[in-house]
Design a protein around this motif. Structure first.
Motif, PDB file in Angstrom:
ATOM      1  N   TYR A 146      -7.255 -19.528  13.242  1.00  0.00           N
ATOM      2  CA  TYR A 146      -7.816 -18.222  12.938  1.00  0.00           C
ATOM      3  C   TYR A 146      -9.333 -18.142  13.125  1.00  0.00           C
ATOM      4  O   TYR A 146      -9.943 -17.123  12.838  1.00  0.00           O
ATOM      5  CB  TYR A 146      -7.477 -17.833  11.497  1.00  0.00           C
ATOM      6  CG  TYR A 146      -5.999 -17.678  11.255  1.00  0.00           C
ATOM      7  CD1 TYR A 146      -5.270 -16.715  11.947  1.00  0.00           C
ATOM      8  CD2 TYR A 146      -5.321 -18.495  10.352  1.00  0.00           C
ATOM      9  CE1 TYR A 146      -3.915 -16.567  11.736  1.00  0.00           C
ATOM     10  CE2 TYR A 146      -3.964 -18.354  10.138  1.00  0.00           C
ATOM     11  CZ  TYR A 146      -3.273 -17.384  10.833  1.00  0.00           C
ATOM     12  OH  TYR A 146      -1.931 -17.232  10.618  1.00  0.00           O
ATOM     13  N   LEU A 162      -8.964  -6.271   0.295  1.00  0.00           N
ATOM     14  CA  LEU A 162      -9.451  -5.678   1.532  1.00  0.00           C
ATOM     15  C   LEU A 162      -9.999  -4.296   1.218  1.00  0.00           C
ATOM     16  O   LEU A 162      -9.322  -3.477   0.621  1.00  0.00           O
ATOM     17  CB  LEU A 162      -8.310  -5.535   2.540  1.00  0.00           C
ATOM     18  CG  LEU A 162      -7.828  -6.805   3.233  1.00  0.00           C
ATOM     19  CD1 LEU A 162      -6.710  -6.470   4.199  1.00  0.00           C
ATOM     20  CD2 LEU A 162      -8.957  -7.463   3.967  1.00  0.00           C
ATOM     21  N   LEU A 163     -11.237  -4.057   1.630  1.00  0.00           N
ATOM     22  CA  LEU A 163     -11.829  -2.760   1.320  1.00  0.00           C
ATOM     23  C   LEU A 163     -11.922  -1.870   2.547  1.00  0.00           C
ATOM     24  O   LEU A 163     -12.251  -0.701   2.446  1.00  0.00           O
ATOM     25  CB  LEU A 163     -13.228  -2.956   0.734  1.00  0.00           C
ATOM     26  CG  LEU A 163     -13.286  -3.672  -0.614  1.00  0.00           C
ATOM     27  CD1 LEU A 163     -14.720  -3.889  -1.038  1.00  0.00           C
ATOM     28  CD2 LEU A 163     -12.537  -2.900  -1.688  1.00  0.00           C
ATOM     29  N   ASP A 164     -11.638  -2.419   3.686  1.00  0.00           N
ATOM     30  CA  ASP A 164     -11.856  -1.646   4.901  1.00  0.00           C
ATOM     31  C   ASP A 164     -10.728  -1.914   5.883  1.00  0.00           C
ATOM     32  O   ASP A 164     -10.169  -2.998   5.927  1.00  0.00           O
ATOM     33  CB  ASP A 164     -13.196  -2.072   5.512  1.00  0.00           C
ATOM     34  CG  ASP A 164     -13.605  -1.164   6.646  1.00  0.00           C
ATOM     35  OD1 ASP A 164     -14.230  -0.145   6.351  1.00  0.00           O
ATOM     36  OD2 ASP A 164     -13.267  -1.477   7.790  1.00  0.00           O
ATOM     37  N   ASP A 165     -10.417  -0.908   6.688  1.00  0.00           N
ATOM     38  CA  ASP A 165      -9.317  -1.054   7.633  1.00  0.00           C
ATOM     39  C   ASP A 165      -9.601  -2.066   8.725  1.00  0.00           C
ATOM     40  O   ASP A 165      -8.700  -2.604   9.330  1.00  0.00           O
ATOM     41  CB  ASP A 165      -8.989   0.299   8.273  1.00  0.00           C
ATOM     42  CG  ASP A 165      -7.879   0.969   7.519  1.00  0.00           C
ATOM     43  OD1 ASP A 165      -7.188   0.246   6.782  1.00  0.00           O
ATOM     44  OD2 ASP A 165      -7.716   2.186   7.651  1.00  0.00           O
ATOM     45  N   ALA A 179     -11.304  -4.780   8.189  1.00  0.00           N
ATOM     46  CA  ALA A 179     -11.376  -6.118   7.611  1.00  0.00           C
ATOM     47  C   ALA A 179     -10.015  -6.805   7.749  1.00  0.00           C
ATOM     48  O   ALA A 179      -8.994  -6.155   7.935  1.00  0.00           O
ATOM     49  CB  ALA A 179     -11.772  -6.034   6.155  1.00  0.00           C
ATOM     50  N   MET A 180     -10.036  -8.097   7.654  1.00  0.00           N
ATOM     51  CA  MET A 180      -8.813  -8.837   7.943  1.00  0.00           C
ATOM     52  C   MET A 180      -8.755 -10.114   7.111  1.00  0.00           C
ATOM     53  O   MET A 180      -9.774 -10.751   6.864  1.00  0.00           O
ATOM     54  CB  MET A 180      -8.868  -9.197   9.418  1.00  0.00           C
ATOM     55  CG  MET A 180      -7.601  -9.595  10.015  1.00  0.00           C
ATOM     56  SD  MET A 180      -7.843  -9.469  11.792  1.00  0.00           S
ATOM     57  CE  MET A 180      -7.668 -11.130  12.206  1.00  0.00           C
ATOM     58  N   VAL A 181      -7.568 -10.449   6.690  1.00  0.00           N
ATOM     59  CA  VAL A 181      -7.398 -11.694   5.941  1.00  0.00           C
ATOM     60  C   VAL A 181      -6.248 -12.490   6.532  1.00  0.00           C
ATOM     61  O   VAL A 181      -5.175 -11.953   6.776  1.00  0.00           O
ATOM     62  CB  VAL A 181      -7.073 -11.407   4.459  1.00  0.00           C
ATOM     63  CG1 VAL A 181      -6.685 -12.684   3.748  1.00  0.00           C
ATOM     64  CG2 VAL A 181      -8.260 -10.790   3.766  1.00  0.00           C
ATOM     65  N   ASN A 182      -6.489 -13.742   6.792  1.00  0.00           N
ATOM     66  CA  ASN A 182      -5.413 -14.642   7.180  1.00  0.00           C
ATOM     67  C   ASN A 182      -5.377 -15.773   6.177  1.00  0.00           C
ATOM     68  O   ASN A 182      -6.376 -16.434   5.972  1.00  0.00           O
ATOM     69  CB  ASN A 182      -5.651 -15.229   8.570  1.00  0.00           C
ATOM     70  CG  ASN A 182      -5.582 -14.165   9.631  1.00  0.00           C
ATOM     71  OD1 ASN A 182      -4.688 -13.331   9.631  1.00  0.00           O
ATOM     72  ND2 ASN A 182      -6.558 -14.163  10.518  1.00  0.00           N
ATOM     73  N   THR A 183      -4.253 -15.978   5.584  1.00  0.00           N
ATOM     74  CA  THR A 183      -4.222 -17.062   4.614  1.00  0.00           C
ATOM     75  C   THR A 183      -2.981 -17.916   4.784  1.00  0.00           C
ATOM     76  O   THR A 183      -1.930 -17.440   5.166  1.00  0.00           O
ATOM     77  CB  THR A 183      -4.379 -16.532   3.160  1.00  0.00           C
ATOM     78  OG1 THR A 183      -3.632 -17.353   2.291  1.00  0.00           O
ATOM     79  CG2 THR A 183      -3.936 -15.123   3.034  1.00  0.00           C
ATOM     80  N   CYS A 238      -0.724 -16.462  -3.834  1.00  0.00           N
ATOM     81  CA  CYS A 238      -1.633 -15.871  -2.876  1.00  0.00           C
ATOM     82  C   CYS A 238      -1.346 -14.388  -2.840  1.00  0.00           C
ATOM     83  O   CYS A 238      -0.200 -13.963  -2.798  1.00  0.00           O
ATOM     84  CB  CYS A 238      -1.359 -16.543  -1.546  1.00  0.00           C
ATOM     85  SG  CYS A 238      -1.886 -15.622  -0.163  1.00  0.00           S
ATOM     86  N   THR A 239      -2.384 -13.607  -2.926  1.00  0.00           N
ATOM     87  CA  THR A 239      -2.168 -12.166  -2.866  1.00  0.00           C
ATOM     88  C   THR A 239      -3.192 -11.514  -1.940  1.00  0.00           C
ATOM     89  O   THR A 239      -4.283 -12.028  -1.745  1.00  0.00           O
ATOM     90  CB  THR A 239      -2.329 -11.502  -4.249  1.00  0.00           C
ATOM     91  OG1 THR A 239      -3.636 -11.773  -4.723  1.00  0.00           O
ATOM     92  CG2 THR A 239      -1.317 -12.002  -5.243  1.00  0.00           C
ATOM     93  N   VAL A 240      -2.791 -10.408  -1.375  1.00  0.00           N
ATOM     94  CA  VAL A 240      -3.723  -9.555  -0.639  1.00  0.00           C
ATOM     95  C   VAL A 240      -3.468  -8.151  -1.154  1.00  0.00           C
ATOM     96  O   VAL A 240      -2.326  -7.706  -1.194  1.00  0.00           O
ATOM     97  CB  VAL A 240      -3.448  -9.586   0.875  1.00  0.00           C
ATOM     98  CG1 VAL A 240      -4.454  -8.720   1.610  1.00  0.00           C
ATOM     99  CG2 VAL A 240      -3.496 -11.005   1.409  1.00  0.00           C
ATOM    100  N   GLY A 241      -4.504  -7.467  -1.581  1.00  0.00           N
ATOM    101  CA  GLY A 241      -4.251  -6.135  -2.114  1.00  0.00           C
ATOM    102  C   GLY A 241      -5.533  -5.345  -2.266  1.00  0.00           C
ATOM    103  O   GLY A 241      -6.509  -5.594  -1.569  1.00  0.00           O
ATOM    104  N   GLN A 242      -5.502  -4.385  -3.164  1.00  0.00           N
ATOM    105  CA  GLN A 242      -6.655  -3.534  -3.381  1.00  0.00           C
ATOM    106  C   GLN A 242      -7.034  -3.565  -4.855  1.00  0.00           C
ATOM    107  O   GLN A 242      -6.306  -4.095  -5.678  1.00  0.00           O
ATOM    108  CB  GLN A 242      -6.347  -2.078  -3.005  1.00  0.00           C
ATOM    109  CG  GLN A 242      -5.928  -1.874  -1.571  1.00  0.00           C
ATOM    110  CD  GLN A 242      -4.496  -2.297  -1.348  1.00  0.00           C
ATOM    111  OE1 GLN A 242      -3.618  -1.951  -2.122  1.00  0.00           O
ATOM    112  NE2 GLN A 242      -4.258  -3.044  -0.305  1.00  0.00           N
TER     113      GLN A 242
END
Lengths: 438, 481
Positions: free
Chosen positions: A50, A348-351, A353-357, A374-378
């Protein structure tokens, strides 16, 4: 000429600058060969899936700064934790700055790698420790090893508690348009000793700088090591940080990484738990914006029984920034009664932006407790609404929530002044005054 | 009867693979090797139209330029693709009209497999398509299904009778150049099942395929294509066994699911290929590509119980293309002795408001290695995507390994992704508690394992759940570390 070729070719020039007879020269040459064979990692390597170094290594960098630079203390004072109450090892464009530093040999050694390499009295220590726990198959570490010359050398003898924290700071002045630095640090903490260390890389002007740093830390029996990495550099600076930590019985090592700025940051953080009853803590806050890229690549190798490791990484990403987390827990067959925990939360605050985990567990022992989450959210909409309905403006509400999100990591920072500093940095990043100091 | 732990372990190790018989059926087998000619001959043998032959050749071309993947966390000696026979069919004169015409040896095989066709026909209400050595030998309940307009037949039959449907969908979910094994399969697949559920039809019974590798030195390459037209529903079961052999047999199947708008497909697998003996000799290499595509408001649910195979490489996936579509993956992967499994799923969120759930339970015993490898991907346009993943591993004994490799890639800020994984062993207190209450260790472990796997077992259709539970019990008892 490609940059890799340049690195290989420049080694001859490098040899002219160093003392051939020092104990590590053979290692340098071997590592250079490794780097020659492997080259820079590409995205085809699983570990670099990544994060691409292409854009970085496509450019050209100066390897040796032309002239020694000095900077005025008042210009960089703000980057120090305290003015006087710390030991300091300061480098300017990779060159040691005696004027800004505050080293010691009184009871403990806080000095330079170059000194340790050249003086006979350090010979035994260098032979015992230098390049012993690094990953020999890592091309960037090999590259650093092949250019080993300067960096910090810290030795804390038996049962000594370092009374002041140690600051290792690298400044780059921007006198070279593009600069490639390779500091090499060696930190040995003998039995029952304690130390707090702070590491920081800071460029003072917009310029293209890449730091490929390697740090080896040996924590002997019953030691306590508290290590902080502050990464809040300019948007033109990149950092590849390779840290290798070896822990003996009953030692406690904690590493906090605050990634708040930089063009590309890659943290390779490796823990090797070689004795029983070790405690390891890996924590990090990542707060990014504006095309920044941070990659946390952690390895905790549980090689002995009864150890415990905790990982907690929080990330907040806005404006096209990119976050990567790759955490690996390896539990050996003999490492029974291991407790290993890993947590990675991202917002993630922006469209853009990106997260790979990729939290990884590799477990070969049966009597263990291992978990990862592991979480990805707002940010929680309801909580935001609650705050706003009580008259807190949206921006502040967001900031409060983000702050609370990162607080788990901040809580365990044991240097009060550092905690305060980081709080301020975070508030500044979020563009608000949180209205409270901690 | 009171077992000591040692005895239990011994029994476990020596427990023979129940389905390891070999049926002596006259069969027609191609000589070993793979080249363009073989591909053409397979196509010819199946009396396929020209477009299909060309399609196969294209896949073969692609395959020749590909390399066998090595990224999986498994170690095995690569099969020699020129030492495999790519076609083996039970010899037959004509299509069977009724079961009476079927070779009695074959029927005995089915008896041993525990699927008496007749019995199932009446009692279970399951329509079965049986694929032996890659050729479909019997399809039951065809007429009942035909009344509803459901097509359920072997894929070679479908290629001849419903070429339009096959042509429209085959290779759309898994393109021929997708990966090494899928390309190989596309080139040489000899049979498989085809299923089409028309618009608005709810399939009245479970559809089922049973795969068996019988002949030595053959590879099994079957291809399954399930199409659920708008607003339809189907539940599909798949089971597999193979005889015990010293050599490693290759099974490289492709399963494609297409769920059109508002449709739902439930695909369940109980995989029990021969896992090799207790020294790790022999066993099936199970390299399977399974993928489903979800259109608007549709749902695909994969359930798998993996207990067999020497090496498993399998990632049933969902492409959530349509808005509001749902993908689910429930898996139990059990490895014992020298088995290796690298299995998991991919959930690709493309549409808005898409949801996916992943529940994976890995159980490793003996000297086996069990890996979960999963990908959750949220694309920039997939707003409000939601995923929940849970991967739990249970370790028995200290010579096995459990690994988790979840990949999470999020490119949309409205996504909500949760992933959690735990690894543990069966608690001695749990066993002790059961022992106290007069439950012997063997039963106690079965109890705990069943509890551990419950979430997944619950998702299986009734008759499969029973079989799966039995399978789990067979391989696991007596493994308290």
């Amino acid at each position: 000429m490609e940059f890799k070729e340049k690195l290989l070719a420049s080694h001859l020039a490098f040899e002219e600058r160093i003392d051939f007879s020092d104990p590590v020269h053979q290692t340098r040459l071997e590592s250079l060969k490794t780097f020659e064979e492997m080259g820079f990692p590409s995205r085809k390597d699983e570990a670099w899936k990544y994060t691409s170094l292409n854009a970085i290594v496509r450019q050209d960098y100066a390897l040796f700064p032309k002239k020694e630079s000095t900077i005025q203390l008042k210009k960089v004072k703000k980057y120090f934790l305290y003015e006087i109450d710390t030991y300091k090892v300061v480098f300017i464009d990779g060159v040691y700055s005696p004027f800004l530093s505050d080293t010691t040999h009184d009871g403990l050694d806080v000095c330079l790698m170059s000194a340790a390499l050249s003086k006979a009295k350090y010979r035994k220590l260098i032979d015992t420790y230098f390049n012993k726990i690094t990953n020999k198959d890592d091309s960037l570490t090999a590259l650093n090893t092949s250019y080993t010359q300067e960096g910090a050398y810290v030795y804390i003898p038996k049962s000594v508690v370092a009374e002041k924290p140690i600051e290792i700071i690298h400044f780059s002045t921007g006198k070279e348009k593009a600069l490639w630095l390779q500091p090499r640090n060696l930190i040995v903490i003998d039995q029952n000793a304690q130390v707090q260390i702070l590491e920081r890389h800071q460029s003072l002007k917009d310029h293209n700088i890449v730091t490929n740093s390697v740090t080896e830390i040996y924590a002997h029996q019953d030691t306590f090591v508290d290590y902080y990495k502050i990464q809040n550099d300019l948007n033109t600076a990149s950092l590849i940080d390779n840290t290798y930590i070896s822990q003996e019985k009953n030692s406690n090592v904690r590493v906090h990484t605050f990634s708040l700025g930089g063009k590309l940051i890659r943290n390779n953080l490796n823990f090797f738990l070689r004795g029983q009853y070790c405690h390891s803590t890996l924590k990090g806050v990542t707060l990014l914006e504006d095309q920044q890229h941070v990659d946390h690549y952690t390895l905790v190798d549980h090689a002995s029984p009864n150890c415990e490791s905790h990982q907690d990484y929080k990330g907040v990403f806005s404006e096209g920034s990119k976050g990567v987390f790759n955490g690996k827990i390896h539990v050996d067959q003999i490492a029974q009664k291991t407790n290993a925990f890993q947590q990675n939360n991202n917002i993630l605050l922006d469209d853009k932006a990106m997260v790979n985990t990729k939290p990884q567990l590799e477990i070969f022992a049966d009597d263990v407790k291992c978990s990862h989450g592991c979480t990805v959210g707002q940010l929680d909409e309801d909580a935001l609404f609650y705050l706003r309905s009580r008259g807190i403006p949206k921006k502040e509400a967001n900031a409060l929530m983000t702050y609370a999100f990162a607080n788990n990591v901040l809580e365990s920072v044991e240097l009060p002044i550092l905690k305060k500093r980081i709080n301020k940095l975070i508030a500044k990043k979020l563009g608000v005054n949180l209205g409270f100091d901690l | 009867m009171a077992y000591t732990e040692e005895e239990l372990k011994k029994e476990l190790e020596t427990k023979e693979y129940e389905y390891g018989f070999y049926t002596d059926i006259d069969s027609e087998t191609f000589p070993v090797g793979l080249n363009e000619e073989v591909v053409r001959r397979i196509s010819q043998k199946k009396k396929e139209p020209e477009w299909m032959t060309q399609w196969r050749l294209k896949a073969f071309e692609a395959w020749k330029n590909m390399e066998e993947p090595e990224w999986a966390n498994v170690q095995y000696s690569k099969p020699d693709y020129q030492a495999i026979s790519y076609y083996s069919a039970p010899k037959k004169k004509d299509q069977y009209k009724t079961l009476d015409e079927v070779d009695p040896e074959l029927l005995k095989t089915f008896d041993k497999l525990g699927i008496s066709l007749d019995e199932q026909k009446k009692l279970a209400g399951v329509a079965v398509d049986i694929v032996m050595d890659s050729v479909s030998v019997a399809t039951t309940f065809k007429d009942t299904l035909a009344e509803k307009g459901i097509i359920f037949c072997s894929i070679s039959e479908a290629i001849q009778e419903y070429p339009d449907l096959v042509k429209k969908y085959i290779g759309t979910v898994i393109p021929i150049q997708d990966n090494y094994f899928a390309a190989l399969n596309s080139a040489v697949f000899s049979d498989g099942s085809f299923c089409y559920i028309p618009k608005g039809v709810r399939c009245p019974m479970e559809l089922s395929t049973y795969f068996r590798i019988n002949q030595a030195g053959t590879g099994q390459f079957e291809r399954t294509l399930v199409i659920a037209d708008e607003s339809s529903y189907v539940s599909y079961l798949e089971g597999c066994t193979a005889p015990s052999r010293d050599e490693n047999q290759l099974h490289a199947a492709v399963v494609e699911l297409v769920a059109l708008d508002n449709a739902e497909i439930k695909y369940s697998t109980v995989q029990n290929w021969f896992p090799g003996d207790k020294n790790g000799k022999g066993g099936v290499y199970n390299f399977v590509t399974k993928r489903g595509i979800c259109h608007r408001n549709s749902k695909i649910s994969w359930t798998q119980v993996e207990t067999g195979s020497a090496v498993t490489w399998k990632y049933p996936s969902c492409i959530l293309k349509g808005d509001n579509s749902i993908g689910e993956f429930y898996s139990i992967a059990l490895t014992n002795n020298y088995q290796q499994a690298d299995t998991g799923t991919k959930m690709v969120h493309l549409g808005k408001n898409t949801k996916s759930t992943i529940i994976s339970k890995g159980i490793s015993a003996g000297k086996s290695q069990n890996s979960y490898r999963g990908l959750v991907q949220v694309h920039p346009r997939a707003t409000n995507a939601r995923n929940f993943s849970q991967c739990d591993s249970l370790l028995m004994g200290n010579q096995c390994g459990a690994h988790t490799f979840p990949y999470i890639e999020v490119k949309n800020k409205t996504a909500q992704i949760e992933h959690e994984a735990t690894t543990s062993k069966i608690g001695e207190d749990q066993i002790f508690y059961c022992n106290q209450r007069g439950i012997d260790p063997e039963k106690a472990i079965a109890l705990v394992v069943n509890g551990f796997s419950k979430e997944v077992l619950n998702k299986l259709p009734m008759e499969f759940a029973v079989e799966a539970q039995k399978l789990l019990e067979i391989s696991l008892e007596g493994s308290v570390g």
